[in-house]
Design a protein around this motif. Structure first.
Motif, PDB file in Angstrom:
ATOM      1  N   VAL A 194       0.899  -1.072  -0.010  1.00  0.00           N
ATOM      2  CA  VAL A 194      -0.149  -0.059  -0.025  1.00  0.00           C
ATOM      3  C   VAL A 194       1.042   1.268   0.014  1.00  0.00           C
ATOM      4  O   VAL A 194       0.407   2.217  -0.544  1.00  0.00           O
ATOM      5  CB  VAL A 194      -0.739  -0.008   1.179  1.00  0.00           C
ATOM      6  CG1 VAL A 194      -0.137   0.170   2.421  1.00  0.00           C
ATOM      7  CG2 VAL A 194      -2.114   1.087   0.975  1.00  0.00           C
ATOM      8  N   SER A 195       2.109   0.999   0.610  1.00  0.00           N
ATOM      9  CA  SER A 195       2.892   2.353   0.766  1.00  0.00           C
ATOM     10  C   SER A 195       3.047   2.827  -0.711  1.00  0.00           C
ATOM     11  O   SER A 195       3.476   4.085  -1.255  1.00  0.00           O
ATOM     12  CB  SER A 195       4.283   2.059   1.245  1.00  0.00           C
ATOM     13  OG  SER A 195       5.008   0.963   0.677  1.00  0.00           O
ATOM     14  N   LEU A 196       3.187   1.858  -1.842  1.00  0.00           N
ATOM     15  CA  LEU A 196       3.427   2.210  -3.169  1.00  0.00           C
ATOM     16  C   LEU A 196       2.239   3.053  -4.032  1.00  0.00           C
ATOM     17  O   LEU A 196       2.381   4.109  -4.711  1.00  0.00           O
ATOM     18  CB  LEU A 196       3.536   1.015  -4.298  1.00  0.00           C
ATOM     19  CG  LEU A 196       4.950   0.092  -3.824  1.00  0.00           C
ATOM     20  CD1 LEU A 196       5.019  -1.004  -4.937  1.00  0.00           C
ATOM     21  CD2 LEU A 196       6.080   1.089  -4.146  1.00  0.00           C
ATOM     22  N   GLU A 197       0.944   2.960  -3.305  1.00  0.00           N
ATOM     23  CA  GLU A 197      -0.268   3.542  -3.541  1.00  0.00           C
ATOM     24  C   GLU A 197      -0.115   5.044  -3.004  1.00  0.00           C
ATOM     25  O   GLU A 197      -0.191   6.116  -3.730  1.00  0.00           O
ATOM     26  CB  GLU A 197      -1.338   3.069  -3.124  1.00  0.00           C
ATOM     27  CG  GLU A 197      -1.900   1.510  -3.818  1.00  0.00           C
ATOM     28  CD  GLU A 197      -3.186   1.179  -3.300  1.00  0.00           C
ATOM     29  OE1 GLU A 197      -4.231   1.430  -3.973  1.00  0.00           O
ATOM     30  OE2 GLU A 197      -3.211   0.453  -2.432  1.00  0.00           O
ATOM     31  N   LEU A 198       0.717   4.977  -1.599  1.00  0.00           N
ATOM     32  CA  LEU A 198       0.872   6.324  -1.086  1.00  0.00           C
ATOM     33  C   LEU A 198       1.715   7.154  -1.942  1.00  0.00           C
ATOM     34  O   LEU A 198       1.343   8.331  -2.105  1.00  0.00           O
ATOM     35  CB  LEU A 198       1.347   6.021   0.358  1.00  0.00           C
ATOM     36  CG  LEU A 198       0.461   5.243   1.261  1.00  0.00           C
ATOM     37  CD1 LEU A 198       0.916   5.167   2.675  1.00  0.00           C
ATOM     38  CD2 LEU A 198      -0.757   6.299   1.568  1.00  0.00           C
ATOM     39  N   LEU A 199       2.874   6.350  -2.590  1.00  0.00           N
ATOM     40  CA  LEU A 199       3.873   7.067  -3.305  1.00  0.00           C
ATOM     41  C   LEU A 199       3.101   7.663  -4.707  1.00  0.00           C
ATOM     42  O   LEU A 199       3.206   8.968  -4.922  1.00  0.00           O
ATOM     43  CB  LEU A 199       4.882   6.277  -3.487  1.00  0.00           C
ATOM     44  CG  LEU A 199       6.052   6.612  -4.735  1.00  0.00           C
ATOM     45  CD1 LEU A 199       6.760   7.949  -4.438  1.00  0.00           C
ATOM     46  CD2 LEU A 199       6.888   5.529  -5.075  1.00  0.00           C
ATOM     47  N   LEU A 253       8.709   0.546   1.704  1.00  0.00           N
ATOM     48  CA  LEU A 253       9.372   0.610   0.469  1.00  0.00           C
ATOM     49  C   LEU A 253       9.630   1.721  -0.109  1.00  0.00           C
ATOM     50  O   LEU A 253      10.776   1.935  -0.840  1.00  0.00           O
ATOM     51  CB  LEU A 253       8.382  -0.136  -0.518  1.00  0.00           C
ATOM     52  CG  LEU A 253       8.000  -1.640  -0.498  1.00  0.00           C
ATOM     53  CD1 LEU A 253       7.092  -1.968  -1.527  1.00  0.00           C
ATOM     54  CD2 LEU A 253       9.578  -2.435  -0.815  1.00  0.00           C
ATOM     55  N   VAL A 254       8.771   3.082   0.330  1.00  0.00           N
ATOM     56  CA  VAL A 254       8.993   4.200  -0.227  1.00  0.00           C
ATOM     57  C   VAL A 254      10.434   4.666   0.216  1.00  0.00           C
ATOM     58  O   VAL A 254      11.313   5.323  -0.489  1.00  0.00           O
ATOM     59  CB  VAL A 254       7.864   5.218   0.201  1.00  0.00           C
ATOM     60  CG1 VAL A 254       8.376   6.506  -0.298  1.00  0.00           C
ATOM     61  CG2 VAL A 254       6.739   4.840  -0.581  1.00  0.00           C
ATOM     62  N   ASN A 255      10.851   4.524   1.597  1.00  0.00           N
ATOM     63  CA  ASN A 255      12.141   4.992   2.267  1.00  0.00           C
ATOM     64  C   ASN A 255      13.154   4.178   1.462  1.00  0.00           C
ATOM     65  O   ASN A 255      14.065   4.624   1.582  1.00  0.00           O
ATOM     66  CB  ASN A 255      11.978   4.602   3.550  1.00  0.00           C
ATOM     67  CG  ASN A 255      11.045   5.586   4.427  1.00  0.00           C
ATOM     68  OD1 ASN A 255      10.621   6.584   3.755  1.00  0.00           O
ATOM     69  ND2 ASN A 255      10.503   5.179   5.713  1.00  0.00           N
ATOM     70  N   LEU A 256      13.018   2.910   1.040  1.00  0.00           N
ATOM     71  CA  LEU A 256      14.161   2.017   0.435  1.00  0.00           C
ATOM     72  C   LEU A 256      14.451   2.517  -0.590  1.00  0.00           C
ATOM     73  O   LEU A 256      15.361   2.759  -1.201  1.00  0.00           O
ATOM     74  CB  LEU A 256      13.578   0.576   0.626  1.00  0.00           C
ATOM     75  CG  LEU A 256      13.312  -0.183   1.606  1.00  0.00           C
ATOM     76  CD1 LEU A 256      12.888  -1.470   1.527  1.00  0.00           C
ATOM     77  CD2 LEU A 256      14.867  -0.331   2.282  1.00  0.00           C
ATOM     78  N   LEU A 257      13.342   2.938  -1.505  1.00  0.00           N
ATOM     79  CA  LEU A 257      13.477   3.677  -2.762  1.00  0.00           C
ATOM     80  C   LEU A 257      14.319   4.858  -2.874  1.00  0.00           C
ATOM     81  O   LEU A 257      15.103   5.210  -3.529  1.00  0.00           O
ATOM     82  CB  LEU A 257      12.214   3.824  -3.690  1.00  0.00           C
ATOM     83  CG  LEU A 257      11.475   2.879  -4.069  1.00  0.00           C
ATOM     84  CD1 LEU A 257      10.035   2.906  -4.615  1.00  0.00           C
ATOM     85  CD2 LEU A 257      12.377   1.756  -5.060  1.00  0.00           C
ATOM     86  N   ALA A 258      13.970   5.785  -1.701  1.00  0.00           N
ATOM     87  CA  ALA A 258      14.476   6.997  -1.619  1.00  0.00           C
ATOM     88  C   ALA A 258      15.954   6.959  -0.950  1.00  0.00           C
ATOM     89  O   ALA A 258      16.644   8.050  -1.270  1.00  0.00           O
ATOM     90  CB  ALA A 258      13.479   8.035  -0.889  1.00  0.00           C
ATOM     91  N   GLY A 259      16.015   5.836  -0.456  1.00  0.00           N
ATOM     92  CA  GLY A 259      17.594   5.807   0.361  1.00  0.00           C
ATOM     93  C   GLY A 259      17.616   6.868   1.630  1.00  0.00           C
ATOM     94  O   GLY A 259      18.637   7.213   2.145  1.00  0.00           O
ATOM     95  N   GLN A 260      16.555   7.082   2.016  1.00  0.00           N
ATOM     96  CA  GLN A 260      16.443   8.067   3.242  1.00  0.00           C
ATOM     97  C   GLN A 260      14.854   7.965   3.765  1.00  0.00           C
ATOM     98  O   GLN A 260      14.022   7.421   3.157  1.00  0.00           O
ATOM     99  CB  GLN A 260      16.532   9.567   2.770  1.00  0.00           C
ATOM    100  CG  GLN A 260      15.312  10.195   1.997  1.00  0.00           C
ATOM    101  CD  GLN A 260      15.752  11.559   1.524  1.00  0.00           C
ATOM    102  OE1 GLN A 260      15.643  12.246   2.531  1.00  0.00           O
ATOM    103  NE2 GLN A 260      16.121  11.816   0.410  1.00  0.00           N
ATOM    104  N   GLN A 261      14.710   8.400   5.183  1.00  0.00           N
ATOM    105  CA  GLN A 261      13.267   8.336   5.623  1.00  0.00           C
ATOM    106  C   GLN A 261      12.511   9.584   5.349  1.00  0.00           C
ATOM    107  O   GLN A 261      12.816  10.589   5.687  1.00  0.00           O
ATOM    108  CB  GLN A 261      13.180   8.316   7.131  1.00  0.00           C
ATOM    109  CG  GLN A 261      11.939   8.245   7.641  1.00  0.00           C
ATOM    110  CD  GLN A 261      12.050   7.886   9.298  1.00  0.00           C
ATOM    111  OE1 GLN A 261      12.456   6.610   9.646  1.00  0.00           O
ATOM    112  NE2 GLN A 261      11.814   8.856  10.165  1.00  0.00           N
TER     113      GLN A 261
END
Length: 321
Positions: free
Chosen positions: A205-210, A242-250
């Protein structure tokens, strides 16, 4: 898949396995299924086997594929870079091609001697691009926003329930506690398209949030044993989301463990609702990640890769195809 012409022999969707008891109870059924697959692979070997996530069962299917000399492809591989990374040895033994859904996975595998990994993108974005929201619903929600609208996603102030059973339970709780919440089923994307902020469980669901660029607080609720014993030994990732992993930051604050995080979550949501600049800062970061990783086309690229590199047929391998 069935509507597209796929012949479904064993539907795992109809037999979900949840929890330790569920897994133990499912062992005889899964063993029987593997035995039938073994026989089927021997009598009518397919051109290739494509596995999707679900490692507990799929490792055994991959092993059968190698036994019968059938090319094995893993699409959306399990996140072994985060949990129990020693399982990369299984990938080396049983899987011929790994179609990575996250951009850093390809380099991670290749650094560990797995040269058959390639990044194709995440199919979740394909689904989002092909599933337009109910714009009338979104417009109505935005027109009644008031001080701000917060989406609550307990399964994956408006609450998106996963199903009717969840809706009933949520309504009972909100009525008992006197919370003036609106509860909806099947409107998650519409709620996100109209939300100023969200509180969500961790997961896809975090990918939907993104995709909808919603500032969000992420909850990962686990018991004390899992948090204090299992995670320190087997978790090899700095972030859960997943979003933080993609960004490399929180970008999304993570609240991990079996504790009451209601106050810090409320403070974070309140800041986003009352400080437009802070909210826009998060949205800009999300927009950058979405532009880089959120384009559709993963499934087309994966299909073309299989046709070209696995089956040897001519096709275009461009991700823009």
């Amino acid at each position: 898949m069935e509507q597209a012409g796929c012949q479904i022999r064993y539907s795992l969707v109809d037999h979900p396995v949840m929890g330790l008891r569920g897994a133990i109870a499912a062992i005889p059924r899964l063993r029987g299924m593997l035995a039938r697959l073994d026989q089927s692979f021997a009598q009518e070997p397919p051109a290739a086997i494509m596995l999707v996530d679900y490692p507990g069962f799929n490792w055994h299917v991959a092993k059968l594929g190698k036994k019968h000399g059938i090319p094995v492809i893993y699409y959306v591989p399990p996140q072994i870079w985060a949990w129990a990374s020693h399982r990369v040895e299984r990938m080396k033994r049983y899987v011929d091609h790994i179609l990575c859904s996250l951009p850093f996975e390809e380099a991670w595998y290749q650094a560990r001697g797995v040269s058959n990994a390639i990044y194709v993108g995440h199919p979740f974005f394909d689904d989002l691009a092909l599933s337009p929201v109910d714009q009338t619903f979104v417009d109505r929600m935005k027109s009644t926003r008031g001080a701000g609208r917060v989406a609550l996603l307990p399964g994956s102030l408006a609450v998106a329930a996963f199903n009717e059973k969840g809706e009933t339970r949520i309504r009972e709780i909100t009525q008992r506690e006197g919370c003036p919440l609106e509860v909806y089923v099947g409107k998650t994307r519409e709620l996100l398209a109209s939300a100023d902020a969200a509180v969500s469980v961790s997961g896809s669901v975090s990918l939907e949030l993104l995709y909808y660029q919603v500032p969000s607080a992420i909850i990962y609720n686990i018991n004390w044993f899992y948090e204090r014993v299992i995670m320190p030994r087997f978790l090899h990732s700095p972030y859960i989301t997943l979003v933080n992993l993609l960004a490399g930051q929180q970008i999304y604050p993570e609240f991990v463990g079996n504790r009451d995080y209601s106050k810090p979550i409320a403070r974070q949501i309140t800041q986003w609702l009352t400080d437009p600049a802070a909210r826009q800062t998060v949205r800009r970061k999300l927009a950058t990640i979405k532009t880089e990783y959120g384009d559709p086309g993963a499934s087309t690229f994966a299909a073309n890769y299989i046709l070209h590199d696995v089956l040897g047929r001519r096709s275009s391998r461009s991700r823009a195809a």
